[in-house]
Write a protein that holds these residues in place. Structure first.
Motif, short mmCIF file in Angstrom:
data_model
loop_
_atom_site.label_atom_id
_atom_site.label_comp_id
_atom_site.label_asym_id
_atom_site.label_seq_id
_atom_site.Cartn_x
_atom_site.Cartn_y
_atom_site.Cartn_z
N GLY A 114 0.83 -1.35 0.04
CA GLY A 114 0.00 -0.07 0.06
C GLY A 114 0.88 1.27 0.24
O GLY A 114 2.12 1.03 0.23
N ALA B 208 -3.83 4.05 -1.41
CA ALA B 208 -4.20 3.10 -2.15
C ALA B 208 -3.65 1.71 -1.73
O ALA B 208 -2.41 1.76 -1.17
CB ALA B 208 -3.82 3.05 -3.56
N THR B 209 -4.04 0.78 -1.77
CA THR B 209 -3.76 -0.74 -1.46
C THR B 209 -3.89 -1.86 -2.58
O THR B 209 -4.89 -1.42 -3.40
CB THR B 209 -4.38 -1.19 0.25
N ILE B 210 -3.27 -2.60 -2.59
CA ILE B 210 -3.54 -3.89 -3.51
C ILE B 210 -2.79 -4.99 -2.77
O ILE B 210 -1.79 -5.14 -2.11
CB ILE B 210 -2.61 -3.65 -4.77
N SER C 219 -6.78 -7.40 -5.99
CA SER C 219 -7.95 -6.35 -5.77
C SER C 219 -7.22 -4.92 -5.08
O SER C 219 -6.26 -4.99 -4.42
CB SER C 219 -8.63 -7.10 -4.80
N THR C 220 -7.75 -3.95 -5.49
CA THR C 220 -7.15 -2.82 -5.17
C THR C 220 -8.53 -1.95 -4.38
O THR C 220 -9.54 -2.36 -4.67
CB THR C 220 -6.90 -1.86 -6.25
N ASN C 221 -7.96 -0.93 -3.60
CA ASN C 221 -8.71 0.12 -3.14
C ASN C 221 -8.05 1.37 -3.03
O ASN C 221 -6.76 1.34 -2.77
CB ASN C 221 -8.75 -0.55 -1.50
N TYR C 222 -8.75 2.24 -3.14
CA TYR C 222 -8.42 3.79 -3.21
C TYR C 222 -9.17 4.67 -2.43
O TYR C 222 -10.28 4.39 -2.08
CB TYR C 222 -8.63 4.15 -4.73
N THR D 51 -3.10 5.21 -9.65
CA THR D 51 -3.23 3.66 -10.20
C THR D 51 -2.11 3.08 -9.33
O THR D 51 -1.11 3.24 -9.52
CB THR D 51 -3.10 3.20 -11.64
N ILE D 52 -2.65 2.02 -8.56
CA ILE D 52 -1.68 1.27 -7.82
C ILE D 52 -1.52 -0.07 -8.78
O ILE D 52 -2.38 -0.64 -9.03
CB ILE D 52 -2.05 0.66 -6.37
N SER D 53 -0.17 -0.60 -8.52
CA SER D 53 -0.09 -2.05 -9.22
C SER D 53 1.24 -2.58 -8.66
O SER D 53 1.92 -1.97 -7.74
CB SER D 53 0.31 -1.78 -10.84
N ARG D 54 1.35 -3.77 -8.75
CA ARG D 54 2.69 -4.51 -8.25
C ARG D 54 3.24 -5.35 -9.10
O ARG D 54 2.38 -6.00 -10.08
CB ARG D 54 1.97 -5.24 -6.86
#
Length: 122
Positions: free
Chosen positions: A35, A49-51, A56-59, A68-71
């Protein structure tokens, strides 16, 4: 046992974009939650934001549609693409990861990065 190194902060004009990165290293078995949080001067740290490992993501409402969060699990790295930046986005940005480490017995750690400053000028 686990270190997080952030990069990508800087000065940008309103409407511009930045991409933050946070890479984990150490005795890592797996990383579930990744996050980004931020803390503006005089304010409390807040979730951006978390992933999770499944994608699944949360903003936060304030960044939906702009960030935009990504990993990349192969690199133990989380990214935050920030578009349409506003002066209100100015803050220190911190990454946080929930890491299971290669110890006996297994341990779960919540680890923070050192922070990277994002400044958005009007």
């Amino acid at each position: 046992q686990v270190q997080l190194v952030e990069s990508g902060g800087g000065l940008v004009q309103a409407g511009g974009s930045l991409r933050l990165s946070c890479a984990a290293s150490g005795s890592i078995l797996s990383i579930n939650l990744m996050g980004w949080y931020r803390q503006a001067p005089g304010k409390q740290r807040e979730l951006v934001a978390t992933i999770i490992s499944g994608g699944s993501t949360n903003y936060a409402d304030s960044v939906k549609g702009r960030f935009t969060i990504s990993r990349d699990n192969t690199k133990n790295t989380v990214y935050l693409q920030m578009n349409s930046l506003k002066p209100d986005d100015t803050a220190d940005y911190y990454c946080k990861m929930g890491v299971t480490v290669r110890t006996t017995p297994r341990r779960y750690l919540e680890v923070w990065g050192q922070g990277t400053l994002v400044t958005v000028s009007s």
